[in-house]
Design a protein around this motif. Structure first.
Motif, PDB file in Angstrom:
ATOM      1  N   ASP A  74      29.381  40.691  45.838  1.00 52.05           N
ATOM      2  CA  ASP A  74      30.055  40.740  44.544  1.00 52.05           C
ATOM      3  C   ASP A  74      29.403  39.754  43.597  1.00 52.05           C
ATOM      4  OD1 ASP A  74      31.278  38.407  45.874  1.00 52.05           O
ATOM      5  OD2 ASP A  74      32.624  38.382  44.162  1.00 52.05           O
ATOM      6  N   ARG A  76      29.993  37.623  39.699  1.00 51.05           N
ATOM      7  CA  ARG A  76      30.757  37.295  38.494  1.00 51.05           C
ATOM      8  C   ARG A  76      29.932  37.782  37.313  1.00 51.05           C
ATOM      9  NH1 ARG A  76      31.549  31.799  40.870  1.00 51.05           N
ATOM     10  NH2 ARG A  76      33.044  32.099  42.553  1.00 51.05           N
ATOM     11  N   HIS A 152      41.969  37.641  48.342  1.00 51.36           N
ATOM     12  CA  HIS A 152      40.875  38.550  47.967  1.00 51.36           C
ATOM     13  C   HIS A 152      39.647  38.260  48.815  1.00 51.36           C
ATOM     14  CE1 HIS A 152      39.239  35.277  45.282  1.00 51.36           C
ATOM     15  NE2 HIS A 152      38.080  35.835  45.598  1.00 51.36           N
ATOM     16  N   SER A 155      34.954  40.813  45.436  1.00 50.36           N
ATOM     17  CA  SER A 155      35.838  40.746  44.259  1.00 50.36           C
ATOM     18  C   SER A 155      36.858  41.874  44.334  1.00 50.36           C
ATOM     19  CB  SER A 155      35.048  40.756  42.945  1.00 50.36           C
ATOM     20  OG  SER A 155      34.485  39.478  42.692  1.00 50.36           O
ATOM     21  N   PHE A 157      40.516  42.310  44.683  1.00 45.27           N
ATOM     22  CA  PHE A 157      41.730  41.504  44.550  1.00 45.27           C
ATOM     23  C   PHE A 157      42.954  42.308  44.991  1.00 45.27           C
ATOM     24  CE2 PHE A 157      38.642  39.872  41.430  1.00 45.27           C
ATOM     25  CZ  PHE A 157      38.599  38.540  41.816  1.00 45.27           C
ATOM     26  N   TYR A 160      44.537  45.598  43.233  1.00 47.41           N
ATOM     27  CA  TYR A 160      43.640  46.123  42.193  1.00 47.41           C
ATOM     28  C   TYR A 160      43.086  47.478  42.643  1.00 47.41           C
ATOM     29  CZ  TYR A 160      43.105  41.877  39.260  1.00 47.41           C
ATOM     30  OH  TYR A 160      43.282  40.824  38.408  1.00 47.41           O
ATOM     31  N   GLN A 175      38.849  42.449  35.097  1.00 41.43           N
ATOM     32  CA  GLN A 175      39.469  41.132  34.994  1.00 41.43           C
ATOM     33  C   GLN A 175      39.680  40.554  36.382  1.00 41.43           C
ATOM     34  OE1 GLN A 175      43.141  41.562  32.879  1.00 41.43           O
ATOM     35  NE2 GLN A 175      43.244  39.381  32.428  1.00 41.43           N
ATOM     36  N   ALA A 176      39.304  39.290  36.567  1.00 38.30           N
ATOM     37  CA  ALA A 176      39.515  38.679  37.889  1.00 38.30           C
ATOM     38  C   ALA A 176      40.959  38.216  38.022  1.00 38.30           C
ATOM     39  CB  ALA A 176      38.573  37.505  38.074  1.00 38.30           C
ATOM     40  N   HIS A 177      41.407  38.027  39.256  1.00 35.74           N
ATOM     41  CA  HIS A 177      42.774  37.586  39.533  1.00 35.74           C
ATOM     42  C   HIS A 177      42.843  36.070  39.638  1.00 35.74           C
ATOM     43  CE1 HIS A 177      46.417  37.589  42.377  1.00 35.74           C
ATOM     44  NE2 HIS A 177      46.843  38.049  41.231  1.00 35.74           N
ATOM     45  N   LEU A 181      37.684  33.295  35.670  1.00 38.95           N
ATOM     46  CA  LEU A 181      38.315  34.475  35.083  1.00 38.95           C
ATOM     47  C   LEU A 181      37.327  35.265  34.231  1.00 38.95           C
ATOM     48  CD1 LEU A 181      41.763  32.896  34.214  1.00 38.95           C
ATOM     49  CD2 LEU A 181      41.235  34.453  36.103  1.00 38.95           C
ATOM     50  N   ARG A 184      34.095  41.148  37.081  1.00 40.55           N
ATOM     51  CA  ARG A 184      33.293  41.127  38.309  1.00 40.55           C
ATOM     52  C   ARG A 184      32.694  42.499  38.554  1.00 40.55           C
ATOM     53  NH1 ARG A 184      35.141  36.630  41.523  1.00 40.55           N
ATOM     54  NH2 ARG A 184      36.398  35.327  40.156  1.00 40.55           N
ATOM     55  N   THR A 186      31.855  44.540  42.250  1.00 34.46           N
ATOM     56  CA  THR A 186      32.015  44.353  43.697  1.00 34.46           C
ATOM     57  C   THR A 186      31.617  45.589  44.491  1.00 34.46           C
ATOM     58  OG1 THR A 186      33.559  43.568  45.412  1.00 34.46           O
ATOM     59  CG2 THR A 186      34.469  45.102  43.813  1.00 34.46           C
TER      60      THR A 186
END
Ligand code: 6PG
Length: 245
Positions: A74, A76, A152, A155, A157, A160, A175-177, A181, A184, A186
Motif C-alpha cells: 500500500d 500513502r 487495518h 490500507s 481499513f 471500508y 480517505q484514510a481512517h 490522513l 491511499r 492498496t
C-alpha cells in the motif's frame, strides 16, 4: 482462491529479535528457488529495522539482488520524495543501496488514487503474466504486513469498501481512517493472499490491545488477511496478548 485459515503465531523477545527473525524468513523465501522472486513490502514504521538488516551482512551478500523484485502492499498518496511515502522509507533503508532500479516497483502517486491503482494493477498483471490469479502459482513469494491501531492492514481499513473488494487487484482509498490522513492506494485481499507466505511484524505494548481483538477473531482487516500459503505472525513480548502467551 481460498486462503488457508491456519495462522501461526511466533513470539519473539523484542523488536531486535523480531527484525532478525523476519530477515531470516525473507532470506529463506528468496533461497527457496532459483528463479525470479517477488516480495511485497509494507509501510509503517515496524519493518524499518528489517529493511536495514537486509542492507547489511550477513544478509546482503546472500541475497541474489538481480533476481528479486520488490513491490509494496500500500502507499500513502504523497509524492515519492515525501517522508510519509512508504516506498521512500524502503528505498532509503535498503533498496536504493542494493536493488537494481528495474526491480523496484513503487505504486505511482502522480495522478489520482483510482488511476494510479489501475496502473499498478496492470504492472502486477504484466509481471505475473496473466490477469487472473491461479491458486497453484502465487504472485508473491512473500508478503509483509503490519497492523494499525484500528485493525487495518495494508490500507484496508475496517468497514471500508476495499475490505470487500474481490475483483480489482489494487484500489484507491479516498480517505484514510488513521494518520497520516492522506488518500491511499492498496492491494486487495485476493492479491495480498496470493503468496507462499504472508508475514506480519508486530511489536510494542501499544499494539497489545488491537492484537487482543485481532486474535479474538473480530472481523477486522488484519484478521481477515490470510495467505493461500502460510500466514505467520511475528509478535514481540510487549505486544503479545495475555491469552496467547
Ligand atoms: C501504512 C501501512 C499500514 C501499517 C500499519 C502499521 O501505510 O501505514 O502500510 O498498514 O503497516 O499501520 O504501522 P506501524 O508499523 O507504523 O505500526
Amino acid at each position: 482462491m481460498a486462503a488457508s485459515d491456519q495462522r501461526k503465531i511466533i513470539p519473539v523477545a523484542d523488536p531486535a529479535a523480531l527484525a532478525q527473525a523476519a530477515a531470516d524468513r525473507v532470506l529463506a523465501r528468496i533461497s527457496a528457488h532459483n528463479g525470479r522472486v517477488a516480495i511485497c513490502l509494507t509501510g509503517g514504521s515496524s519493518p524499518k529495522r528489517l529493511y536495514q538488516l537486509l542492507a547489511n551482512e550477513p544478509y546482503r551478500s546472500k541475497i541474489p539482488w538481480d533476481r528479486v523484485h520488490w513491490f509494496i502492499g500500500d502507499e500513502r498518496f504523497v509524492p515519492p520524495s515525501d517522508s510519509r511515502n512508504n516506498m521512500k522509507m524502503a528505498r532509503e533503508a535498503f533498496l536504493d543501496q542494493c536493488a537494481p532500479a528495474a526491480n523496484i516497483h513503487p505504486i505511482p502517486t502522480d495522478t489520482d488514487p483510482g488511476e494510479c491503482a489501475s496502473r499498478y494493477a496492470n504492472e502486477l498483471k504484466l509481471f505475473y503474466g496473466a490477469d487472473r490469479l491461479e491458486a497453484a502459482r502465487p504472485l508473491f513469494d512473500l508478503v509483509l504486513m503490519g497492523v494499525g491501531p484500528d485493525g487495518h492492514t495494508a490500507s484496508i481499513f475496517p468497514g471500508y469498501p476495499a475490505q470487500a473488494e474481490t475483483e480489482r487487484w489494487v484500489t484507491g482509498v479516498p480517505q484514510a481512517h488513521v494518520e497520516p490522513l492522506v488518500p491511499r492506494v492498496t492491494l486487495t485481499f485476493p492479491v495480498l493472499a496470493s503468496c507462499r507466505e504472508m508475514l506480519f511484524e508486530v511489536a510494542g505494548a501499544d499494539k497489545r490491545a488491537i492484537l487482543t481483538r485481532v486474535f479474538g477473531e473480530e472481523s477486522l482487516p488484519a484478521n481477515l488477511a490470510r495467505s493461500t500459503g502460510e500466514t505467520v505472525w511475528l509478535v514481540d513480548k510487549a505486544a503479545l496478548p495475555e491469552n496467547v502467551r
